[in-house]
Design a protein around this motif. Structure first.
Motif, PDB file in Angstrom:
ATOM      1  N   ASP A   1      -1.321  -2.556  -4.365  1.00 34.56           N
ATOM      2  CA  ASP A   1      -1.017  -3.639  -5.291  1.00 34.56           C
ATOM      3  C   ASP A   1      -0.965  -4.946  -4.514  1.00 34.56           C
ATOM      4  O   ASP A   1      -0.280  -5.040  -3.491  1.00 34.56           O
ATOM      5  CB  ASP A   1       0.333  -3.408  -5.986  1.00 34.56           C
ATOM      6  CG  ASP A   1       0.294  -2.222  -6.924  1.00 34.56           C
ATOM      7  OD1 ASP A   1      -0.690  -2.102  -7.670  1.00 34.56           O
ATOM      8  OD2 ASP A   1       1.241  -1.415  -6.904  1.00 34.56           O
TER       9      ASP A   1
ATOM     10  N   SER B   1      -4.912  -4.330  -8.536  1.00 31.65           N
ATOM     11  CA  SER B   1      -4.385  -2.985  -8.305  1.00 31.65           C
ATOM     12  C   SER B   1      -5.558  -2.060  -8.002  1.00 31.65           C
ATOM     13  O   SER B   1      -6.553  -2.070  -8.721  1.00 31.65           O
ATOM     14  CB  SER B   1      -3.657  -2.469  -9.536  1.00 31.65           C
ATOM     15  OG  SER B   1      -2.580  -3.304  -9.856  1.00 31.65           O
ATOM     16  N   ARG B   2      -5.427  -1.289  -6.935  1.00 32.72           N
ATOM     17  CA  ARG B   2      -6.467  -0.316  -6.583  1.00 32.72           C
ATOM     18  C   ARG B   2      -5.929   1.079  -6.851  1.00 32.72           C
ATOM     19  O   ARG B   2      -4.933   1.501  -6.289  1.00 32.72           O
ATOM     20  CB  ARG B   2      -6.868  -0.443  -5.124  1.00 32.72           C
ATOM     21  CG  ARG B   2      -7.995   0.527  -4.757  1.00 32.72           C
ATOM     22  CD  ARG B   2      -8.373   0.426  -3.316  1.00 32.72           C
ATOM     23  NE  ARG B   2      -7.291   0.973  -2.515  1.00 32.72           N
ATOM     24  CZ  ARG B   2      -7.245   0.882  -1.185  1.00 32.72           C
ATOM     25  NH1 ARG B   2      -8.183   0.243  -0.534  1.00 32.72           N
ATOM     26  NH2 ARG B   2      -6.228   1.401  -0.515  1.00 32.72           N
ATOM     27  N   ARG B   3      -6.627   1.775  -7.721  1.00 31.95           N
ATOM     28  CA  ARG B   3      -6.321   3.172  -8.040  1.00 31.95           C
ATOM     29  C   ARG B   3      -7.619   3.956  -7.917  1.00 31.95           C
ATOM     30  O   ARG B   3      -8.627   3.589  -8.518  1.00 31.95           O
ATOM     31  CB  ARG B   3      -5.782   3.332  -9.462  1.00 31.95           C
ATOM     32  CG  ARG B   3      -4.601   2.455  -9.820  1.00 31.95           C
ATOM     33  CD  ARG B   3      -3.300   2.972  -9.212  1.00 31.95           C
ATOM     34  NE  ARG B   3      -2.155   2.193  -9.654  1.00 31.95           N
ATOM     35  CZ  ARG B   3      -1.608   1.204  -8.966  1.00 31.95           C
ATOM     36  NH1 ARG B   3      -2.121   0.845  -7.828  1.00 31.95           N
ATOM     37  NH2 ARG B   3      -0.551   0.568  -9.420  1.00 31.95           N
ATOM     38  N   ASP B   4      -7.630   4.998  -7.139  1.00 27.55           N
ATOM     39  CA  ASP B   4      -8.816   5.835  -6.937  1.00 27.55           C
ATOM     40  C   ASP B   4     -10.013   5.005  -6.468  1.00 27.55           C
ATOM     41  O   ASP B   4     -11.129   5.143  -6.967  1.00 27.55           O
ATOM     42  CB  ASP B   4      -9.167   6.603  -8.216  1.00 27.55           C
ATOM     43  CG  ASP B   4      -8.036   7.513  -8.667  1.00 27.55           C
ATOM     44  OD1 ASP B   4      -7.368   8.076  -7.784  1.00 27.55           O
ATOM     45  OD2 ASP B   4      -7.822   7.630  -9.890  1.00 27.55           O
TER      46      ASP B   4
ATOM     47  N   THR C   1       0.857  -1.183   0.000  1.00 27.84           N
ATOM     48  CA  THR C   1       0.000   0.000   0.000  1.00 27.84           C
ATOM     49  C   THR C   1       0.892   1.231   0.000  1.00 27.84           C
ATOM     50  O   THR C   1       1.773   1.362   0.854  1.00 27.84           O
ATOM     51  CB  THR C   1      -0.920   0.021   1.228  1.00 27.84           C
ATOM     52  OG1 THR C   1      -1.677  -1.193   1.251  1.00 27.84           O
ATOM     53  CG2 THR C   1      -1.859   1.202   1.182  1.00 27.84           C
TER      54      THR C   1
ATOM     55  N   ASP D   1      -0.284   7.302  -1.015  1.00 28.48           N
ATOM     56  CA  ASP D   1      -1.445   7.937  -1.645  1.00 28.48           C
ATOM     57  C   ASP D   1      -2.664   7.018  -1.725  1.00 28.48           C
ATOM     58  O   ASP D   1      -3.666   7.365  -2.323  1.00 28.48           O
ATOM     59  CB  ASP D   1      -1.081   8.463  -3.028  1.00 28.48           C
ATOM     60  CG  ASP D   1      -0.638   7.364  -3.979  1.00 28.48           C
ATOM     61  OD1 ASP D   1      -0.546   6.196  -3.543  1.00 28.48           O
ATOM     62  OD2 ASP D   1      -0.373   7.679  -5.154  1.00 28.48           O
TER      63      ASP D   1
ATOM     64  N   GLN E   1      -2.843   3.974  -3.143  1.00 30.64           N
ATOM     65  CA  GLN E   1      -2.782   2.961  -4.185  1.00 30.64           C
ATOM     66  C   GLN E   1      -2.318   1.655  -3.554  1.00 30.64           C
ATOM     67  O   GLN E   1      -1.457   1.640  -2.680  1.00 30.64           O
ATOM     68  CB  GLN E   1      -1.834   3.370  -5.302  1.00 30.64           C
ATOM     69  CG  GLN E   1      -2.301   4.578  -6.063  1.00 30.64           C
ATOM     70  CD  GLN E   1      -1.341   4.955  -7.179  1.00 30.64           C
ATOM     71  OE1 GLN E   1      -0.295   4.369  -7.349  1.00 30.64           O
ATOM     72  NE2 GLN E   1      -1.717   5.959  -7.938  1.00 30.64           N
TER      73      GLN E   1
ATOM     74  N   TRP F   1     -10.816  -1.260  -8.079  1.00 33.75           N
ATOM     75  CA  TRP F   1      -9.928  -2.402  -8.246  1.00 33.75           C
ATOM     76  C   TRP F   1      -9.910  -2.849  -9.700  1.00 33.75           C
ATOM     77  O   TRP F   1     -10.937  -2.889 -10.356  1.00 33.75           O
ATOM     78  CB  TRP F   1     -10.378  -3.570  -7.369  1.00 33.75           C
ATOM     79  CG  TRP F   1      -9.989  -3.426  -5.940  1.00 33.75           C
ATOM     80  CD1 TRP F   1     -10.769  -2.951  -4.928  1.00 33.75           C
ATOM     81  CD2 TRP F   1      -8.729  -3.755  -5.355  1.00 33.75           C
ATOM     82  NE1 TRP F   1     -10.074  -2.968  -3.751  1.00 33.75           N
ATOM     83  CE2 TRP F   1      -8.818  -3.458  -3.992  1.00 33.75           C
ATOM     84  CE3 TRP F   1      -7.546  -4.266  -5.856  1.00 33.75           C
ATOM     85  CZ2 TRP F   1      -7.756  -3.661  -3.120  1.00 33.75           C
ATOM     86  CZ3 TRP F   1      -6.482  -4.472  -4.975  1.00 33.75           C
ATOM     87  CH2 TRP F   1      -6.586  -4.171  -3.628  1.00 33.75           C
TER      88      TRP F   1
END
Length: 171
Positions: A98, A119-122, A91, A94, A96, A125
């Motif tokens: 993985d 992957s988690r962005r904003d 983690t 920010d 994000q 997933w």
């Protein structure tokens, strides 16, 4: 001739606790330190394993595995995971995240390995890698082109509702 008076002796201090008991206290101390260190390591590994099993990518991969008609037909039901996932979870500051994990997957007829990468962005997933490798090297792809749509559907349940499932998948 008379003997001179005896030399006064030094007052000997009584031996301290450590000098009296070191023969059993030292091994006990070593055993206690090793036991505490081993307990801390075991607790850490169990907490990491629990966090890996409860991570969103692993839960989604298991849900998709249970909804795959071909996988359930080949492996049988119920599908169970092994006790210890292997991989990494990172983690960033920010937010994000993985996750890359692999875990043993067992059914009533076969077993294999489940591989998932997420992957988690904003707060969304994405799962670029999600598949099961069977014991006979057969691959069952669980990834979908659109992860949002895949989260709402279950092919096995729809097949059972229509009554079109093969006999092995319906059991």
């Amino acid at each position: 001739m008379t003997l001179p008076p005896p030399i006064p002796s030094h007052c000997t201090r009584p031996a301290g606790w450590w000098s009296r008991h070191w023969r059993w206290a030292m091994p006990l101390t070593v055993v206690l330190v090793l036991g505490v260190a081993g307990g801390i390591v075991a607790w850490s590994v169990l907490r990491w394993s629990e966090a890996a099993r409860e991570s969103p990518p692993m839960r989604e991969a298991l849900r998709r595995a249970g909804c795959s008609v071909e996988l359930v037909e080949a492996f049988g039901e119920p599908l169970r995971t092994g006790s210890m996932p292997l991989g990494s979870m990172q983690t960033a500051i920010d937010g994000q995240r993985d996750v890359g994990l692999t875990v043993a997957l067992e059914g009533s007829r076969a077993h294999g390995r489940l591989f998932v990468q997420g992957s988690r962005r904003d707060d969304v997933w994405d799962y670029p890698v999600m598949y099961v490798l069977g014991e006979n090297k057969q691959t069952f792809d669980l990834s979908a082109l659109d992860d949002d749509e895949a989260a709402d559907e279950c092919a096995l349940q729809e097949c059972r509702d229509r009554g079109e499932c093969p006999l092995a998948a319906a059991l």
